[in-house]
Design a protein around this motif. Sequence first.
Motif, short mmCIF file in Angstrom:
data_model
loop_
_atom_site.label_atom_id
_atom_site.label_comp_id
_atom_site.label_asym_id
_atom_site.label_seq_id
_atom_site.Cartn_x
_atom_site.Cartn_y
_atom_site.Cartn_z
N MET A 134 95.07 98.32 77.07
CA MET A 134 93.47 97.76 77.58
C MET A 134 93.28 97.38 78.18
SD MET A 134 90.47 95.92 75.22
CE MET A 134 89.08 95.19 75.87
N PRO A 135 92.73 97.30 79.85
CA PRO A 135 93.00 96.65 80.85
C PRO A 135 92.76 94.49 80.36
CG PRO A 135 91.54 98.50 81.28
CD PRO A 135 91.81 98.15 79.88
N GLU A 136 93.38 93.65 81.03
CA GLU A 136 92.50 92.44 80.96
C GLU A 136 92.66 91.72 82.02
OE1 GLU A 136 95.63 90.72 77.60
OE2 GLU A 136 95.57 92.69 76.69
N LEU A 137 92.22 90.50 82.01
CA LEU A 137 92.22 90.34 83.88
C LEU A 137 92.85 90.14 84.46
CD1 LEU A 137 91.52 85.67 83.78
CD2 LEU A 137 92.94 87.49 85.33
N PRO A 138 94.79 89.81 84.00
CA PRO A 138 95.65 90.78 85.38
C PRO A 138 95.13 91.85 85.67
CG PRO A 138 96.77 89.53 83.69
CD PRO A 138 95.34 90.02 83.31
N GLU A 139 94.83 92.47 85.23
CA GLU A 139 94.54 94.67 85.55
C GLU A 139 93.76 94.56 86.15
OE1 GLU A 139 95.66 93.36 82.40
OE2 GLU A 139 97.90 93.76 82.64
N VAL A 140 92.74 93.55 85.75
CA VAL A 140 91.02 94.11 86.73
C VAL A 140 90.70 93.02 87.92
CG1 VAL A 140 88.52 93.63 86.53
CG2 VAL A 140 89.84 93.90 84.48
N ARG A 194 97.95 76.43 76.83
CA ARG A 194 97.58 76.63 78.00
C ARG A 194 98.40 76.91 78.89
NH1 ARG A 194 96.82 72.71 82.14
NH2 ARG A 194 94.92 73.03 83.37
N ALA A 195 99.33 76.09 79.33
CA ALA A 195 100.38 75.96 80.70
C ALA A 195 100.97 78.45 80.86
CB ALA A 195 101.51 75.06 80.31
N ALA A 196 101.46 78.79 79.29
CA ALA A 196 101.59 79.56 79.03
C ALA A 196 100.66 80.51 79.48
CB ALA A 196 101.90 79.71 77.72
N VAL A 197 99.40 80.64 78.85
CA VAL A 197 98.37 81.45 79.56
C VAL A 197 98.01 81.09 80.94
CG1 VAL A 197 95.77 81.67 79.69
CG2 VAL A 197 97.23 80.99 77.00
N ARG A 198 98.25 80.25 81.77
CA ARG A 198 98.01 80.27 82.98
C ARG A 198 99.55 80.85 83.53
NH1 ARG A 198 93.46 76.25 84.41
NH2 ARG A 198 94.96 75.42 86.36
N ASP A 199 101.12 80.94 83.44
CA ASP A 199 101.88 81.55 84.25
C ASP A 199 101.92 82.58 83.45
OD1 ASP A 199 104.44 80.93 84.27
OD2 ASP A 199 105.49 81.55 82.58
N VAL A 200 101.65 83.24 82.41
CA VAL A 200 102.05 84.83 82.44
C VAL A 200 100.57 85.48 83.02
CG1 VAL A 200 100.31 84.52 80.35
CG2 VAL A 200 101.95 86.46 79.90
N LEU A 201 100.06 84.40 83.26
CA LEU A 201 98.74 85.71 83.91
C LEU A 201 98.29 84.87 85.16
CD1 LEU A 201 95.02 84.45 81.95
CD2 LEU A 201 96.56 86.78 81.57
N THR A 202 99.36 84.38 85.72
CA THR A 202 99.70 84.53 87.05
C THR A 202 100.45 85.43 87.56
OG1 THR A 202 99.06 82.06 86.98
CG2 THR A 202 100.25 82.65 89.07
N ARG A 203 101.59 85.49 87.07
CA ARG A 203 102.95 85.92 86.71
C ARG A 203 102.46 87.72 87.34
NH1 ARG A 203 107.00 86.36 83.94
NH2 ARG A 203 106.46 84.82 82.09
N ALA A 204 102.10 87.93 85.36
CA ALA A 204 101.00 89.73 85.79
C ALA A 204 100.44 90.10 86.93
CB ALA A 204 99.78 90.04 84.25
N ILE A 205 99.21 89.30 87.97
CA ILE A 205 98.60 89.42 88.70
C ILE A 205 99.68 90.16 89.56
CG2 ILE A 205 97.27 88.88 90.38
CD1 ILE A 205 95.71 87.13 88.61
N ALA A 206 100.84 89.17 90.24
CA ALA A 206 102.08 89.32 91.21
C ALA A 206 102.63 90.84 90.80
CB ALA A 206 102.79 88.22 91.38
N CYS A 207 102.72 90.86 89.32
CA CYS A 207 102.92 92.44 89.11
C CYS A 207 102.43 93.32 89.56
CB CYS A 207 103.92 92.12 87.73
SG CYS A 207 105.45 91.02 88.39
N ARG A 208 100.84 93.20 89.65
CA ARG A 208 99.89 94.43 89.15
C ARG A 208 99.35 94.68 88.02
NH1 ARG A 208 100.93 98.50 91.41
NH2 ARG A 208 103.13 98.31 91.60
#
Length: 277
Positions: free
Chosen positions: A1-7, A205-219
């Motif tokens: 399911m597309p989540e924040l980084p995918e959208v 909180r730091a983990a959430v922000r880190d993983v979402l940011t890196r996932a966006i960078a990887c499309r």
Amino acid sequence: MPELPEVETIRLQLAPRVTGERIRAVRVTRTRAIRAHASAGEFRALLLHRTILDIRRRGKALLLLLNGDCSLLVRLGMSGQLVLADADAPVTPHTHVMLELSDGRELRYIDPRTFGQMAVVAGHDPAAMKELAHYGPEPLGDAFTTEHLVGVMAGKGTSVEAVLMDQTKVVGIGKIYADESCFLAGIDPRRAARSLSYDEVIRLRAAVRDVLTRAIACRGTSGHDSAYRDAHGELGNFQCHLNVYQRAGQPCRVCGTLVEYRPFQGRRIHFCPHCQR
Ligand SMILES: [Zn+2]
């Protein structure tokens, strides 16, 4: 399911390519994809000749802001894709809506399972839309503070995983990034939310922000079903960087213990039983 980084990936790709384009034709081949409307004719009439002013994201929802003070709300559901295609590109199966743009290209909504949908809604401000008004803060925004996360974890008789996936507490996180965030924070996702210490909340909180940011960078992440495609129809790349999600039975990248995949509260979760406590 597309989540924040995918959208967000789709938004970043589409915004420079469709902003300023006018919708000159609308085709609907499956009305379930526009089920908020009485008919395909109604949906078409609301969109025709509108100009796309900008694209925003709120949680897992995309908003194409249109002139005439309305927006096209796009929810990708379990398997939705929003792809920008040349008009002569082959139409893939499960393409339910096609918006022909003034430059001749088409914005195509594809959704094999059709849990997602498109709807024309009033206004441009997500906070004023009844469909989105109940949403919690954006995890990459300023409102997602440690104090906010402490507040939503405290006093809840539910699990850490369930709070992370509750869109009224924080938006955009589904099972991929809930599992991955808990791994990075070293927290067992099954724990009671209120059992987290202040330091653990800071880590989470730091983990959430880190993983979402890196996932966006990887499309974004295309899981085993490859259901997620970006706006060019390409697979994401973050699946190569996942620590636990869809890695059941494989060695933890940190400690070598086999990653577990267990049923929990109606879902299934991935975690390392050694690294996560
Ligand atoms: Zn481990």
